[in-house]
Design a protein around this motif. Structure first.
Motif, short mmCIF file in Angstrom:
data_model
loop_
_atom_site.label_atom_id
_atom_site.label_comp_id
_atom_site.label_asym_id
_atom_site.label_seq_id
_atom_site.Cartn_x
_atom_site.Cartn_y
_atom_site.Cartn_z
N HIS A 118 52.44 48.75 35.07
CA HIS A 118 51.71 48.55 36.24
C HIS A 118 51.95 47.64 37.47
O HIS A 118 51.08 47.28 38.45
CB HIS A 118 50.47 47.54 35.52
CG HIS A 118 49.84 48.21 34.58
ND1 HIS A 118 49.51 49.51 34.36
CD2 HIS A 118 49.77 48.27 33.05
CE1 HIS A 118 48.90 49.94 33.25
NE2 HIS A 118 49.09 48.97 32.40
N GLN A 151 36.18 41.18 41.03
CA GLN A 151 37.00 41.84 40.07
C GLN A 151 38.41 41.27 40.44
O GLN A 151 39.29 41.99 39.80
CB GLN A 151 36.97 43.39 40.03
CG GLN A 151 35.47 43.52 39.38
CD GLN A 151 35.58 45.28 39.22
OE1 GLN A 151 36.38 46.09 39.03
NE2 GLN A 151 34.44 45.60 39.52
N ALA A 153 39.84 41.65 43.56
CA ALA A 153 40.38 42.67 44.44
C ALA A 153 41.11 42.06 45.57
O ALA A 153 42.23 42.78 45.86
CB ALA A 153 39.35 43.68 44.97
N ASP A 238 44.49 45.54 35.49
CA ASP A 238 43.38 44.80 36.15
C ASP A 238 43.62 43.43 36.14
O ASP A 238 42.66 42.46 36.53
CB ASP A 238 42.02 45.11 35.65
CG ASP A 238 41.71 44.65 34.11
OD1 ASP A 238 42.79 44.65 33.55
OD2 ASP A 238 40.37 44.65 33.70
N GLN A 239 44.61 42.80 35.34
CA GLN A 239 44.99 41.51 35.20
C GLN A 239 46.28 41.10 34.79
O GLN A 239 47.03 41.82 34.50
CB GLN A 239 43.85 40.45 34.29
CG GLN A 239 44.10 41.12 32.82
CD GLN A 239 43.06 40.71 31.96
OE1 GLN A 239 42.00 40.50 32.28
NE2 GLN A 239 43.58 40.67 30.63
N LYS A 249 42.54 37.78 37.74
CA LYS A 249 42.28 39.22 37.93
C LYS A 249 42.98 39.89 39.20
O LYS A 249 42.99 39.01 40.08
CB LYS A 249 40.94 39.44 38.09
CG LYS A 249 39.77 38.88 36.83
CD LYS A 249 38.57 38.93 37.19
CE LYS A 249 37.64 38.80 35.90
NZ LYS A 249 36.14 38.67 36.40
N ARG A 251 44.53 43.44 41.30
CA ARG A 251 45.17 45.17 41.14
C ARG A 251 46.30 45.25 42.12
O ARG A 251 46.80 46.22 42.21
CB ARG A 251 44.03 45.76 42.00
CG ARG A 251 42.56 45.84 41.16
CD ARG A 251 42.78 46.65 39.83
NE ARG A 251 41.52 46.78 38.93
CZ ARG A 251 41.30 47.69 38.29
NH1 ARG A 251 41.94 48.52 38.16
NH2 ARG A 251 40.15 47.44 37.54
N TRP A 424 38.57 51.26 39.37
CA TRP A 424 38.04 50.16 39.27
C TRP A 424 37.50 49.61 37.92
O TRP A 424 37.20 48.62 37.58
CB TRP A 424 37.42 49.67 40.59
CG TRP A 424 37.89 49.61 41.78
CD1 TRP A 424 37.92 50.54 42.71
CD2 TRP A 424 38.75 48.60 42.24
NE1 TRP A 424 38.90 50.22 43.69
CE2 TRP A 424 39.36 48.79 43.47
CE3 TRP A 424 38.81 47.22 41.66
CZ2 TRP A 424 40.02 48.00 44.35
CZ3 TRP A 424 39.70 46.36 42.48
CH2 TRP A 424 40.39 46.76 43.83
N GLN A 426 39.01 50.78 35.09
CA GLN A 426 40.04 50.61 34.10
C GLN A 426 40.26 49.08 33.81
O GLN A 426 40.50 48.38 34.63
CB GLN A 426 41.17 51.12 34.60
CG GLN A 426 42.25 51.29 33.71
CD GLN A 426 43.71 52.14 34.17
OE1 GLN A 426 43.78 52.09 35.54
NE2 GLN A 426 44.66 52.36 33.48
N LYS A 427 40.27 48.90 32.55
CA LYS A 427 40.34 47.42 31.80
C LYS A 427 41.76 47.46 31.38
O LYS A 427 42.27 48.55 30.79
CB LYS A 427 39.19 47.18 30.97
CG LYS A 427 37.94 47.12 31.93
CD LYS A 427 37.82 46.21 33.05
CE LYS A 427 36.41 46.38 33.80
NZ LYS A 427 36.41 45.56 34.83
#
Length: 428
Positions: A118, A151, A153, A238-239, A249, A251, A424, A426-427
């Protein structure tokens, strides 16, 4: 005499250029990308200060006037130092009288969960384009869906307090506060955060403590938040989870947390040390393999009482030239000489008009305009070593230093980069 060079970075190109047009010498220069990338400026491609074309130089073009140098765009699958052969991924085997390993480095994620999947490393032109593409994708998505700010972003996390991390964080800070208001009017940029995470107590530890403090001050002036004495424990889609329990948080996680030798260093049973880099002697050959050289970021090059020189472009460039001279000396029946590095100092660009440099034998520290001049001079010498256009680079440098902020906005057009869409939902 045939010389096979693995890698088209500073070391490999410098070695090949010194051997170019030498009578009786055939050179095979192998590089997976087929071009030289000016790695010190990758972060500026990532943050839309430059295009990839500005720092990418085609190897065939560089050696078009050297008929004894053959450039091969290929992946090296294996190296046999005993037989001095290189096996390419298509099965072709190249034999050499002298084998030169100059394959550079790759990111070291230190087994951090989720980092390889990631995080975005910054060690190649493709990496830099991926980072810029992710930034543009985020901005376009937030433009259409402002609620994505909730979130995270507009949270950008940089891992590592060395030159890569510091330079990237500074450039991102300037991008958000100085450039994006011209390119993305109406975005809630006051909610944007650039967060630099480093496990140590100080930034730029290769520099003095004062330099690290200066860097921290300059980054804060650019809106960068520092998380020092803190490591990254896990990276999810996402984090990011930090060692103190904080969860951020985000991306986009840019990884500048360390590097190790390219994979080729682990083939063929070569002796390796810190960072998986190949151990070499004073003359840059591998102990036990007198006709095998390892150079630049793929090698631990000793220097005096120091176990290894730092991974710098100038070290790679000078080691490449020295290895070529030793190869030619041996071919002429002369004794190769131990490598002597001419230290030009260390420097970093924290942002426009915020460079720092330590130069000279006693590491005299300079900031601002003089540091920028030193940074520019060293980079121009590196470019000169690969035959790049110095006038064009000098013109860019002046423009970078003086130009109005809206100029960079031209490089933020979404059409310039093809980047995967973000899920967006996806966790971690």
């Amino acid at each position: 005499m045939r010389v096979v060079i693995v890698g088209g970075g500073f070391a490999g190109v410098a070695c090949a250029k010194r051997l170019a047009n030498e009578s009786g010498v055939r050179v095979d220069l192998i590089d997976r990308a087929g071009y030289h990338q000016f790695q010190p400026l990758l972060y500026q491609v990532a943050t839309a200060e430059l295009t990839s074309e500005d720092i990418r130089f085609d190897l065939c073009r560089l050696f078009r006037d050297s008929p004894n140098v053959t450039v091969r765009k290929a992946v090296v699958a294996a190296v046999d130092p005993q037989a001095r052969t290189v096996t390419l991924d298509d099965g072709q085997v190249l034999a050499a009288d002298h084998l030169v390993l100059a394959a550079g480095a790759q990111p070291n994620f230190f087994n951090t969960p989720g980092a390889a999947e990631h995080a975005f490393p910054l060690y190649s032109v493709d990496d830099a384009q991926a980072v810029r593409g992710r930034i543009l994708t985020i901005l376009e998505d937030v433009k259409q869906r402002p609620e994505l700010v909730e979130q995270g972003a507009l949270n950008f996390v940089i891992v590592g307090g060395g030159p890569t991390g510091v330079e990237t964080a500074g450039a991102l800070g300037e991008l958000i506060h100085d450039v994006l208001p011209h390119a993305y009017r109406g975005l809630p940029l006051d909610r944007a955060q650039v967060i630099l995470v480093d496990a140590g107590p100080a930034l730029l530890t290769a520099f003095s403590a004062q330099a690290g403090g200066y860097a921290a001050t300059q980054l804060r002036k650019r809106g960068v938040e520092l998380r020092q004495n803190t490591s990254v424990k896990q990276i999810d889609p996402d984090q990011v989870t930090l060692s103190d329990g904080e969860v951020i948080k985000t991306r986009l996680v840019v990884w500048g947390g360390g590097e190790k030798a390219a994979a080729v260093a682990a083939t063929g049973g070569l002796p390796t040390g810190h960072g998986g880099r190949v151990t070499v002697g004073g003359d840059l050959t591998v102990p036990g393999f007198p006709h095998v050289y390892a150079l630049g970021d793929v090698a631990n090059i000793p220097s005096g009482d120091e176990p290894a020189l730092p991974q710098l472009g100038s070290v790679a460039q000078q080691s490449g030239r020295w290895a070529a001279d030793n190869i030619l000396a041996e071919a002429r029946g002369k004794t190769p000489h131990p490598f002597h590095y001419r230290d030009k100092g260390i420097m970093a660009m924290i942002g426009r008009k915020a460079a720092i440099a330590e130069v000279g034998a006693h590491r005299h520290e300079i900031h601002g305009d003089f540091a920028f001049a030193a940074w520019l001079g060293v980079h121009m010498q590196l470019l000169d070593s690969i035959g790049a256009q110095l006038k064009a680079y000098a013109a860019w440098a002046q423009e970078f230093y003086l130009r109005p902020d809206h100029r960079s906005a031209e490089l933020l057009e979404p059409s310039r980069v093809d980047s995967p869409r973000i899920d967006w939902d996806q966790k971690g």
